[in-house]
Design an enzyme around this catalytic site. Structure first.
Site, PDB file in Angstrom:
ATOM      1  N   GLU A   1      -7.641   5.965  -6.607  1.00 54.19           N
ATOM      2  CA  GLU A   1      -7.078   7.155  -7.250  1.00 54.19           C
ATOM      3  C   GLU A   1      -7.314   7.137  -8.755  1.00 54.19           C
ATOM      4  O   GLU A   1      -7.051   6.121  -9.406  1.00 54.19           O
ATOM      5  CB  GLU A   1      -5.560   7.223  -7.021  1.00 54.19           C
ATOM      6  CG  GLU A   1      -5.140   7.357  -5.588  1.00 54.19           C
ATOM      7  CD  GLU A   1      -3.630   7.589  -5.459  1.00 54.19           C
ATOM      8  OE1 GLU A   1      -3.197   7.856  -4.335  1.00 54.19           O
ATOM      9  OE2 GLU A   1      -2.898   7.504  -6.472  1.00 54.19           O
TER      10      GLU A   1
ATOM     11  N   ARG B   1      -5.505   1.878   2.908  1.00 57.53           N
ATOM     12  CA  ARG B   1      -5.323   2.390   4.280  1.00 57.53           C
ATOM     13  C   ARG B   1      -6.207   3.615   4.487  1.00 57.53           C
ATOM     14  O   ARG B   1      -6.797   4.124   3.539  1.00 57.53           O
ATOM     15  CB  ARG B   1      -3.863   2.824   4.444  1.00 57.53           C
ATOM     16  CG  ARG B   1      -3.502   3.922   3.434  1.00 57.53           C
ATOM     17  CD  ARG B   1      -2.176   4.589   3.695  1.00 57.53           C
ATOM     18  NE  ARG B   1      -2.025   5.766   2.880  1.00 57.53           N
ATOM     19  CZ  ARG B   1      -1.536   5.797   1.647  1.00 57.53           C
ATOM     20  NH1 ARG B   1      -1.129   4.679   1.070  1.00 57.53           N
ATOM     21  NH2 ARG B   1      -1.455   6.936   0.979  1.00 57.53           N
TER      22      ARG B   1
END
Ligand code: MV4
Length: 449
Positions: free
Chosen positions: A275, A292
């Site tokens: 991110e 994940r």
């Protein structure tokens, strides 16, 4: 390849994993709580084991019961999906010591990114740009105050055990810093049992742009492009799209390289998301890495034509990444709309209950991932996602129009949903112009009410 895999999750992602396993000729084991007896993941899996009471803490979060279910059924691997135990390093470790393959990164890789202040330092050392801020956590108030002055106000105080905006505070000026610092520490201690916080300069109206990365056990790491997730409400994503309307080819290349460097720095294996925050001047900064598969992974599947869940399972079995060498090809534009059982008119309050009618849209470029059906009762115990509408078009404009038409022909009766709210977003001038940042939802709510 595995013969049998246990799915340690529920809802649409559990069904998504069942489908991937079917294609790979792997038998599936579902686990379920007493509230999920009628759930489709239970019906569609080859076997199912009840693991406890409705509350997640009594079922989907009970590692020992999940391991027992795997042992009883003879499963060789465990796919955690997202949420629940997906980023729990201890669970990944227990799987390993029980001779079960955890479909995901190693416990050490989960840990390296789970502590957000440690992750920042690791990334900085690897040459990945991070938001200017503290090195590691800060516990001494006087020291923190001095540091905040050097960083420059407004300053963000974030919980190192947090992530995704949980336990985040903004100190706008020096006078308010001690109060917010103490508040953030107390909140972090109460929520995570870890009061550690770190500081970052608060960026003004950034965009949230994340890169899908993948690594295999043979040392190959690559990225599959970005998703723009700037449209969020209280840190819950509502709409995600790819490509990001904010990126130039040059910026995409530089951010993609940084994302790969981030994953390589910890020898990452499996699917991950790096991110970044992107500010108005085109500077980008690492904030977190999710270890994940994410809710919004179908956006990347739509623009790449790849199956990320099958790829996760192959990588977990030791196979090399199946993607061709070099830069991955991308086609068109994809948008995901998250349909939640919530009432926008009541400040998005949860709206569980009986779905009396469920009719999903279709047509070219329309995909719906859901576990619900007419006659399904949405239980009050879990998160409120009931469906993901993923639309694809040759252009952003075509994707938006398909999204609007799909939302307008989506029928869900019996409970309140976010469908109407999302349809209004597709008609919003700001959204149509691709002009979205973290202030979008607030501004949209003001101009549409
Ligand atoms: C920030 C920020 C501004 N400056 N960090 C991080 C997790 C995400 N869910 C919210 N986060 C933010 N971190 C610094 N240093 C602004 C946000 C933020 C945000 C980011 C992306 C998309 C929507 C957001 C809404 C509010 C705040």
């Amino acid at each position: 390849m595995f013969r049998k895999l246990l799915i340690a999750n529920r809802g649409e992602i559990a069904l998504r994993i069942v489908r991937a396993c079917r294609e790979l000729d792997i038998a599936t084991v579902a686990v379920y709580s007493e509230a999920d007896q009628e759930a489709l993941h239970v019906r569609f899996a080859d076997e199912a084991v009840c693991i406890g009471a409705p509350r997640a803490a009594q079922s989907y979060l009970k590692a020992a019961r999940i391991i027992a279910a795997a042992e009883i059924t003879g499963a060789e691997a465990v796919h955690p999906g997202y949420g629940f135990l997906a980023e729990n390093a201890e669970f990944a470790e227990i799987c390993r010591s029980s001779d079960l393959v955890f479909v995901g990164p190693t416990p050490d890789q989960i840990r390296a990114m789970g502590d957000k202040a440690v992750a920042r330092e690791t990334m900085r050392a690897a040459g990945v740009p991070v938001v200017p801020g503290s090195g590691g956590t800060v516990s001494d108030e006087a020291e923190a105050l001095k540091l905040a002055g050097e960083i420059g106000y407004p300053v963000m105080i974030k919980a190192t055990a947090g992530g995704g905006g949980k336990g985040m505070r903004i100190a706008g000026y020096e006078g308010s810093f001690p109060r917010h610092f103490a508040g953030a520490r107390a909140e972090a201690e109460a929520a995570f049992g870890d009061g550690g916080v770190y500081l970052e300069r608060c960026l003004e109206r950034p965009r949230h742009v994340e890169f899908q990365v993948f690594g295999d056990v043979h040392g190959r790491v690559l990225h599959l492009g970005e998703r723009d997730c700037s449209i969020q409400r209280r840190h819950q994503k509502l709409v995600e799209e790819s490509p990001s309307p904010a990126l130039t080819p040059e910026l995409r290349r530089r951010m993609g390289e940084a994302a790969v460097r981030a994953a390589e720095a910890i020898g990452y294996v499996g699917a991950g998301t790096v991110e970044f925050l992107l500010d108005a001047s085109g500077e980008f900064y690492f904030i977190e890495m999710n270890t994940r598969i994410q809710v919004e992974h179908p956006v990347t599947e739509a623009t790449t034509g790849l199956d990320l869940v099958k790829e996760q399972i192959r990588v977990a079995a030791g196979e090399p990444l199946s993607f061709p060498p070099g830069e991955q090809a991308h086609h068109g534009h994809a948008i995901e709309f998250r349909i939640n059982a919530e009432d926008p008119a009541r400040d998005f309050a949860p709206s569980p209950g009986l779905i009396t009618t469920f009719h999903q849209p279709g047509g070219p470029g329309v995909r719906v991932d859901t576990h619900v059906y007419s006659g399904y009762r949405v239980p009050p115990f879990y998160d409120s996602l009931i469906a993901k509408l993923v639309v694809w078009g040759n252009s952003r404009r075509e994707a938006v129009v398909r999204g609007r038409e799909a939302l307008e022909s989506f029928v869900v009766e019996g409970i309140s949903t976010t469908i109407g709210y999302l349809a209004r977003i597709t008609r919003d001038e700001g959204f149509l112009g691709g002009d979205v940042d973290t202030s979008f939802v607030e501004a949209f709510q003001d101009r549409s009410s």
